[in-house]
Design an enzyme around this catalytic site. Sequence first.
Site, PDB file in Angstrom:
ATOM      1  N   SER A 124       0.829  -1.203   0.000  1.00  9.98           N
ATOM      2  CA  SER A 124       0.000   0.000   0.000  1.00  9.98           C
ATOM      3  C   SER A 124       0.863   1.252   0.000  1.00  9.98           C
ATOM      4  O   SER A 124       1.962   1.250   0.557  1.00  9.98           O
ATOM      5  CB  SER A 124      -0.892  -0.004   1.255  1.00  9.98           C
ATOM      6  OG  SER A 124      -1.490   1.265   1.457  1.00  9.98           O
ATOM      7  N   TYR A 148      -2.050  -0.674  10.725  1.00 12.06           N
ATOM      8  CA  TYR A 148      -2.338  -1.327   9.437  1.00 12.06           C
ATOM      9  C   TYR A 148      -1.155  -1.102   8.485  1.00 12.06           C
ATOM     10  O   TYR A 148      -0.611  -2.054   7.911  1.00 12.06           O
ATOM     11  CB  TYR A 148      -3.626  -0.769   8.818  1.00 12.06           C
ATOM     12  CG  TYR A 148      -3.661  -0.956   7.322  1.00 12.06           C
ATOM     13  CD1 TYR A 148      -3.388   0.109   6.469  1.00 12.06           C
ATOM     14  CD2 TYR A 148      -3.920  -2.199   6.774  1.00 12.06           C
ATOM     15  CE1 TYR A 148      -3.374  -0.069   5.100  1.00 12.06           C
ATOM     16  CE2 TYR A 148      -3.912  -2.383   5.407  1.00 12.06           C
ATOM     17  CZ  TYR A 148      -3.635  -1.314   4.574  1.00 12.06           C
ATOM     18  OH  TYR A 148      -3.609  -1.486   3.215  1.00 12.06           O
ATOM     19  N   LYS A 152       1.914  -3.703   6.707  1.00 13.41           N
ATOM     20  CA  LYS A 152       2.305  -3.758   5.294  1.00 13.41           C
ATOM     21  C   LYS A 152       3.812  -3.570   5.159  1.00 13.41           C
ATOM     22  O   LYS A 152       4.489  -4.301   4.422  1.00 13.41           O
ATOM     23  CB  LYS A 152       1.567  -2.677   4.484  1.00 13.41           C
ATOM     24  CG  LYS A 152       0.073  -2.905   4.318  1.00 13.41           C
ATOM     25  CD  LYS A 152      -0.223  -4.182   3.551  1.00 13.41           C
ATOM     26  CE  LYS A 152      -1.704  -4.343   3.263  1.00 13.41           C
ATOM     27  NZ  LYS A 152      -2.008  -5.613   2.562  1.00 13.41           N
TER      28      LYS A 152
HETATM   29  C1  WQD Z   1      -9.525   9.784   1.011  1.00 15.05           C
HETATM   30  C2  WQD Z   1      -9.748  11.280   1.213  1.00 15.05           C
HETATM   31  C3  WQD Z   1     -10.015  11.910   3.510  1.00 15.05           C
HETATM   32  C4  WQD Z   1     -13.806   9.765   4.082  1.00 15.05           C
HETATM   33  C5  WQD Z   1      -6.825   4.803   3.077  1.00 15.05           C
HETATM   34  C6  WQD Z   1      -5.693   3.959   3.605  1.00 15.05           C
HETATM   35  C7  WQD Z   1      -4.915   3.388   2.455  1.00 15.05           C
HETATM   36  C8  WQD Z   1      -5.836   2.645   1.526  1.00 15.05           C
HETATM   37  C9  WQD Z   1      -6.947   3.567   1.037  1.00 15.05           C
HETATM   38  C10 WQD Z   1      -5.786   0.322   2.129  1.00 15.05           C
HETATM   39  C11 WQD Z   1      -8.977  11.847   2.403  1.00 15.05           C
HETATM   40  C12 WQD Z   1     -11.294  12.178   2.739  1.00 15.05           C
HETATM   41  C13 WQD Z   1     -12.649  10.279   3.538  1.00 15.05           C
HETATM   42  C14 WQD Z   1     -14.851  10.653   4.472  1.00 15.05           C
HETATM   43  C15 WQD Z   1     -13.516  12.503   3.729  1.00 15.05           C
HETATM   44  N1  WQD Z   1      -6.402   1.512   2.161  1.00 15.05           N
HETATM   45  N2  WQD Z   1     -12.510  11.621   3.367  1.00 15.05           N
HETATM   46  N3  WQD Z   1     -14.665  12.005   4.294  1.00 15.05           N
HETATM   47  O1  WQD Z   1      -7.181   7.737   3.916  1.00 15.05           O
HETATM   48  O2  WQD Z   1      -6.359   8.244   1.540  1.00 15.05           O
HETATM   49  O3  WQD Z   1      -6.314   5.907   2.373  1.00 15.05           O
HETATM   50  O4  WQD Z   1      -7.631   4.029   2.207  1.00 15.05           O
HETATM   51  O5  WQD Z   1      -4.765   0.027   1.580  1.00 15.05           O
HETATM   52  O6  WQD Z   1      -3.927   2.528   2.974  1.00 15.05           O
HETATM   53  O7  WQD Z   1      -4.821   4.799   4.340  1.00 15.05           O
HETATM   54  O8  WQD Z   1      -8.488   6.970   1.875  1.00 15.05           O
HETATM   55  O9  WQD Z   1     -10.855   7.110   1.237  1.00 15.05           O
HETATM   56  O10 WQD Z   1     -10.255   7.159   3.730  1.00 15.05           O
HETATM   57  O11 WQD Z   1      -9.751   9.141   2.277  1.00 15.05           O
HETATM   58  O12 WQD Z   1     -13.381  13.734   3.584  1.00 15.05           O
HETATM   59  O13 WQD Z   1     -15.938  10.250   4.990  1.00 15.05           O
HETATM   60  O14 WQD Z   1     -11.126  11.517   1.504  1.00 15.05           O
HETATM   61  O15 WQD Z   1      -9.746  12.962   4.437  1.00 15.05           O
HETATM   62  O16 WQD Z   1      -8.564  13.165   2.074  1.00 15.05           O
HETATM   63  P1  WQD Z   1      -7.049   7.329   2.490  1.00 15.05           P
HETATM   64  P2  WQD Z   1      -9.908   7.541   2.311  1.00 15.05           P
END
Ligand code: WQD
Length: 334
Positions: A124, A148, A152
């Site tokens: 990841s 998590y 990885k």
């Molecule tokens: C994306 C953007 C949030 C939810 C994570 C893991 C990564 C991978 C993908 C496994 C950010 C914003 C999110 C919400 C929001 N997983 N957001 N409101 O955090 O980039 O990555 O998932 O491998 O390892 O770290 O993904 O989709 O949670 O967030 O504003 O309800 O959307 O702040 O900017 P992230 P995400």
Amino acid sequence: MKILVTGGTGYIGSHTCVELLSAGYEIVVIDNFSNSKRDVVDKIKMITNKDFTFYEGDCCDKDILTKMFDKNDIGAVIHFAGFKAVGESVNEPLKYYRNNLDSTITLLEVMKEHGCKKIVFSSSATVYGKPDSLPIKEDFPLSTTNPYGTTKLMIEDILRDLYKSDNTWSIALLRYFNPIGAHTSGLIGENPNDIPNNLMPYIVKVATGELEILSVFGNDYDTKDGTGVRDYIHVVDLSKGHIKAIEKVLSESGIDAYNLGTGNGYSVLEIVNTFMKVNGVDVKYKIVDRRPGDIDACFADPSYAKEKLNWEATLGIEDMCRDSYNYVKNVKED
Ligand code: WQD
């Protein structure tokens, strides 16, 4: 010769099984349904019109892994199985370390015992932590900010040590950025049962009325519109990257890491607005405080994967938004 896919009924695993079968590979799949539904096995068969061997089981169970290798001529493994919720890992680190590390070490021991030394590992972009610059290249420093992500990175280190001990292994470490979207059939995709942690599944649930409003975690980041920027990649593009990685590990020994991203960063509000535009739906949202641990921006330099795997993403965020919604609408009609 068969390809073993662990976690093959999960979001990325199921899409990769479709691509493997469509490319003519024979596969064996193991999954314990801890984060997927049993009917995905049949949906993979429906999409591809191909059959394959499925075992319900846990990769921490050495007996079932041994039985699978005894009964099937497994030439290589794609290892998806593992827990993947960042927030949950902060609250329950031991559950994550036990499951993700134990399952991987058990799998590698059984592979070694059966002379199978070719593996594609589901890593990841989280192993890059908060990057000092962008876009991110594979030789950037590695660090993690949650259990998590640490599992990885630890598994990457285990695989690097394994290769140092025996250079006949062939190992590809695939560092995913932000996978979203779904197969165009609408039969497989991502639709978590509980409240989603990730952006796209949350947007979809607001669009269908299952959830009332999207909370946008902060609009004071150092980005184009103040909301978080990420490298969203269509899960079908990501899955095709695994086919290229399997071809690589089947053809030569060695170990290498590859960024699987598009190289484009999109903000939360760009995703929300694109989703509303392509699907003709409203997605209510409100700006709230930042989510602890989030970084301003993260996107890949995918040129190494292009050079070494002859792979690049081809689908755009409109495809990702359309396919994500199409899947959940299809599931609701079931
Ligand atoms: C994306 C953007 C949030 C939810 C994570 C893991 C990564 C991978 C993908 C496994 C950010 C914003 C999110 C919400 C929001 N997983 N957001 N409101 O955090 O980039 O990555 O998932 O491998 O390892 O770290 O993904 O989709 O949670 O967030 O504003 O309800 O959307 O702040 O900017 P992230 P995400």
